[in-house]
Structures are given as structure tokens and as C-alpha cells.
Design an enzyme around this catalytic site. Structure first.
Site, short mmCIF file in Angstrom:
data_model
loop_
_atom_site.label_atom_id
_atom_site.label_comp_id
_atom_site.label_asym_id
_atom_site.label_seq_id
_atom_site.Cartn_x
_atom_site.Cartn_y
_atom_site.Cartn_z
N GLU A 70 38.39 50.22 16.68
CA GLU A 70 36.78 49.93 16.47
C GLU A 70 36.28 49.18 17.57
O GLU A 70 35.71 48.11 17.53
CB GLU A 70 36.88 49.04 14.94
CG GLU A 70 37.11 49.85 13.82
CD GLU A 70 36.96 49.18 12.77
OE1 GLU A 70 36.49 47.97 12.73
OE2 GLU A 70 37.01 49.66 11.65
N HIS A 129 36.06 56.97 6.72
CA HIS A 129 35.53 56.13 5.52
C HIS A 129 34.24 56.46 5.04
O HIS A 129 33.23 56.30 5.84
CB HIS A 129 35.39 54.61 5.90
CG HIS A 129 36.76 53.93 6.07
ND1 HIS A 129 37.46 53.87 4.90
CD2 HIS A 129 37.04 53.19 7.24
CE1 HIS A 129 38.62 52.99 5.38
NE2 HIS A 129 38.48 52.77 6.57
N ASP A 186 38.71 57.46 2.64
CA ASP A 186 38.37 57.16 0.99
C ASP A 186 36.94 57.54 1.21
O ASP A 186 36.12 57.90 2.11
CB ASP A 186 38.66 55.76 0.89
CG ASP A 186 37.88 54.59 1.86
OD1 ASP A 186 37.10 55.18 2.66
OD2 ASP A 186 38.40 53.48 1.49
N ASN A 193 41.89 54.36 17.35
CA ASN A 193 41.45 54.35 15.83
C ASN A 193 40.03 54.01 15.57
O ASN A 193 39.66 52.75 16.33
CB ASN A 193 42.40 53.94 15.15
CG ASN A 193 42.02 54.07 13.35
OD1 ASN A 193 42.20 55.25 13.18
ND2 ASN A 193 42.26 53.09 12.74
N GLU A 197 42.15 56.68 7.51
CA GLU A 197 42.16 55.61 6.54
C GLU A 197 40.92 56.42 5.20
O GLU A 197 40.03 55.82 4.88
CB GLU A 197 41.30 54.46 6.97
CG GLU A 197 42.12 53.85 8.04
CD GLU A 197 41.67 52.65 8.67
OE1 GLU A 197 40.68 51.94 8.23
OE2 GLU A 197 42.13 52.23 9.94
C1 XIL Z 1 40.58 46.24 5.32
C2 XIL Z 1 41.75 46.00 4.29
O1 XIL Z 1 41.74 47.25 3.55
C3 XIL Z 1 41.02 44.75 3.57
O2 XIL Z 1 42.01 44.57 2.62
C4 XIL Z 1 40.87 43.71 4.44
O3 XIL Z 1 40.49 42.70 3.77
C5 XIL Z 1 40.07 44.14 5.73
O4 XIL Z 1 40.31 45.12 6.33
N1 XIL Z 1 38.87 49.72 9.00
C6 XIL Z 1 40.17 49.22 9.43
C7 XIL Z 1 40.93 48.64 8.21
O5 XIL Z 1 40.71 49.52 10.50
O6 XIL Z 1 42.09 47.66 8.96
C8 XIL Z 1 40.13 47.80 7.21
O7 XIL Z 1 41.22 47.51 6.34
C9 XIL Z 1 39.11 48.81 6.70
C10 XIL Z 1 38.29 49.08 7.81
#
Ligand code: XIL
Length: 390
Positions: A167, A256, A287, A217, A285
Site C-alpha cells: 500500500e 477488497h 472479500d 501488494n 485479500e
Molecule cells: C487487517 C487485519 O485483517 C486486521 O485484523 C487488522 O486489525 C488490520 O489489518 N490490507 C492489508 C491487511 O494489507 O494487512 C489488512 O489486514 C487489511 C487491509
């Protein structure tokens, strides 16, 4: 994982596991029945299907059994982040990461390491030291080098893909303006160490474990923000890293999504152009969140959202399946009771593929079908290079 949800889930889990065992069952005449688990179906097309896991949840046998039956890679939700591995300077806690690596090894899963350089979830001693001037920028650079070396060395040989940098690119909603190449000017690491730190992070990780695949990422890099600007910027940036001989192997699109926004229709095309640079790609990731009535049941407020939810998962997986260099598809948690979404996005939930009672949703069966169809049309194993030794 909430115990209440698991108590309800226990009875029906037997049926889910029976129907979706990771193993390929032998029939009475010795022929092999087709797999029905996500990991088994994905293996047929040379793809690894993964999930993020919080190791603590593995204490619940039904949860652990589903994780092992359905997934062939695991990403620690938090346990390899700097805040967790070095809560006090010089004092390391590898227990969570080690537990996941062990779970993965025992269940034939590979591990995605997440993440080495990120502006979030840094230890307080580090951010406070920088803020009060006791850690200079030169010292910060040394500390980062040391952190990457120590962590990658600790897990050496056990990590398939490392998310080296996470990020770094600016979003349309950021208050700090982007630098001319799109990197966020407000990023902690960029402010203190400049953009060169990104290439160095990859070099340091590669020196510590030359066999791990090293990924950049990020989210919103497949047009999720309505324009493709962020994706264009990341594309130009990784192309430049490759031109400079920086050891980067892949780009991860977090994935996401939210049903209140349209599906990023450029996803496959965006993944493909990273692949065309010779990089591997992964959905890291996935969802799909939506507005829910309450956080306990996570029932969508709009019943149509159930279909949008399944459809977005289906489209994300299809985008990955359509790109030969897409080597893994990872969901960010597989059970709603564990999802980070209710805690981070007010009023939203229902983001994963199993509900709060650990029952598979339509999204789960849609993903199964997509993999099944991809397998039917493809020769056995498409050479995606998803094996550890590839
Ligand atoms: C999130 C976790 O799922 C949470 O439990 C934590 O409190 C915060 O981070 N992008 C990412 C992940 O790269 O590391 C993040 O994970 C979600 C967004």
C-alpha cells in the site's frame, strides 16, 4: 471466532467437510472421484486457493478442519506484521507466524508472508522514536534493513510469496497529494526514507531468502476507484523496478470489494498487463462487504446484496483464472465471524464466503463451479507455476 457461532456450526460442519474434503477420494473400482473442495478444484487448474487466518482461531477444531479442507495456502492476518513480531525493540515474538507455518506444513499448504514494509501496524517504539527524534532517518533505514533481514531469515525456506511492500500508492480519497509517479507523499516510509527504500526492501528480502517470490501488494489497482490511475501508476513503477534489475516477482491485487460500488471490470486486463511484464500476479485479500442489519447475524440489509456478493467473488476468481500468471487466489478470512470488515467499515459485513454459523454461502458454491468449469475446459494443470519449487 465467536464460540456461539461455532456451537451452532458444529453439527452442520460434518456435512460440509464430507462434501468438500481436500482429498481426492478413491471409488470402489479404484478410479479417482473428482475433488470438490476449493483447494482440490483449484489444483486441477494449477492454482493455489488460500485464506488469511488468525492463528488463535485454529483452537476451534471445526474452523481448523474447514481451513485445512478448503485451502492450500495461508496468509497470517496480522502475525508477521512488525508490530506483532517485535513489540519491544529487540524482543521478538514469532509464535503466531510459527504456528501458521506449522499448520500449513501439516496440511500441505503454502504460506504467503504478509507484510514487511507497510505504514500500518508498526510497533509503538518505532513510530514514537521517530516522532520524538530519538530515531534518526539513517537509523530508521538501518532498523528497516535489520527488520527485513531478521524476519525473512527467521522464515527462510518456508514462505512461498512475501508481500514485501504494501500500500504505497496514493488513493483518490487521500488527504496527502501523490508524488508525480503516484506514490503517496504522506506515507511514513516515503516521508522519512524516500522512494528508493522500496527497491531496497526487495533487495534486502531477496538477499535473506533468494527462493521466496517477492510481491508488491496494494488495493484499488484494478480500477476499483472508478479510474485506472492507481493501477497505471503501479504498472509504471514495477516496470521501472524490473528495468533496474530489482528482484520483484509479482504484484498482488488485494481485492477488497464493496457491493455499493460497481465491480472493477478492468481487473483481468490489469492483472494481464502485469503478467505481460513477466511478473506473476495474485489476488491476495479477496472479500466483498455489504451493509448488514447487525454485526451478530451480518444479514445484508438488501436481500439482493447476496447475489452481488456472490457475483463479485465469481468475477474476481474469473479474472484470475483468465490470466495464466495468476498463481494464487486468497480470501481475507473465510468466515464472517472472523472478518475484519465489521470492525473497520461501519455498518458493513457479510464479506466472506462462509456465514457467521460457518455455513457456505452462494459465493462458495459459485467459486466451486468456476473452478470446476475451468478444470473441465483446461488440460490437467495449466503450468501456472503455483508449485513451491517452480
Ligand atoms: C487487517 C487485519 O485483517 C486486521 O485484523 C487488522 O486489525 C488490520 O489489518 N490490507 C492489508 C491487511 O494489507 O494487512 C489488512 O489486514 C487489511 C487491509
Amino acid at each position: 471466532m465467536r464460540l456461539r457461532a461455532l456451537a451452532v456450526a458444529a453439527v452442520s460442519m460434518v456435512a460440509v467437510l464430507a462434501a468438500s474434503s481436500g482429498a481426492v477420494a478413491a471409488t470402489h473400482d479404484g478410479a479417482k472421484a473428482a475433488p470438490t473442495s476449493l483447494r482440490g478444484l483449484a489444483a486441477e487448474v494449477g492454482l493455489r486457493f488460500g485464506t488469511a487466518i488468525i492463528p488463535f482461531d485454529l483452537d476451534h477444531p471445526d474452523y481448523a478442519a474447514t481451513a485445512a479442507a478448503q485451502f492450500s495456502t495461508v496468509t497470517p492476518g496480522n502475525e508477521m506484521k512488525w508490530q506483532v513480531v517485535e513489540p519491544t525493540q529487540g524482543v521478538f515474538d514469532w509464535s503466531g507466524g510459527d504456528r501458521l507455518v506449522q499448520f500449513a506444513g501439516a496440511n500441505g499448504m503454502l504460506v504467503r508472508g504478509h507484510t514487511l514494509v507497510w505504514h500500518n501496524q508498526l510497533p509503538n517504539w518505532l513510530t514514537q522514536g521517530v516522532a520524538n527524534g530519538t530515531i534518526s532517518d539513517d537509523q530508521l533505514r538501518d532498523l528497516l534493513h535489520q527488520h527485513i533481514t531478521t524476519e525473512v531469515t527467521h522464515f527462510k525456506g518456508q514462505i512461498w510469496q512475501w508481500d514485501v511492500a504494501n500500500e504505497f500508492f496514493a488513493n483518490t480519497f487521500d488527504s496527502a497529494p501523490p508524488l508525480p509517479d503516484g506514490v503517496s507523499s504522506g506515507d511514513f516510509w516515503i516521508r522519512h526514507l524516500g522512494e528508493g527504500v522500496l527497491a531496497d526492501a526487495f533487495r534486502w528480502a531477496h538477499a535473506a531468502d533468494p527462493h521466496a517470490l517477492l510481491f508488491y501488494n496494494d488495493f484499488n489497482i484494478a480500477g476499483e476507484d472508478g479510474s485506472n490511475l492507481k493501477s497505471d501508476n503501479v504498472f509504471a513503477f514495477v516496470k521501472q523496478l524490473l528495468a533496474e534489475g530489482v528482484p520483484i516477482d509479482g504484484v498482488g491485487d488485494q481485492g477488497h470489494l464493496d457491493t455499493q460500488f460497481g465491480f472493477p471490470t478492468k481487473m483481468q486486463q490489469d492483472l494481464q498487463r502485469f503478467a505481460d511484464l513477466g511478473l506473476k500476479v495474485a489476488v491476495t485479500e479477496a472479500d466483498v462487504r455489504t451493509f448488514v442489519t447487525d454485526t451478530a447475524t451480518q444479514k445484508p440489509t438488501n436481500s439482493l446484496a447476496v447475489f452481488a456478493h456472490a457475483h463479485y467473488y465469481d468475477q474476481m476468481l474469473k479474472a484470475c483464472l483468465g490470466v495464466r500468471a495468476c498463481i494464487s487466489f486468497t480470501v481475507w478470512g473465510f468466515a464472517d465471524a472472523d472478518s475484519w470488515v465489521p470492525g473497520f467499515f461501519k455498518g458493513e459485513g457479510f464479506a466472506t464466503i462462509f456465514d457467521v454459523n460457518l455455513q457456505p454461502k452462494t459465493a462458495f458454491t459459485d467459486l466451486q463451479q468456476d473452478l470446476q468449469l475451468a478444470g473441465d475446459g483446461a488440460p490437467h494443470r495449466t503450468g501456472r507455476g503455483s508449485d513451491f519449487d517452480d
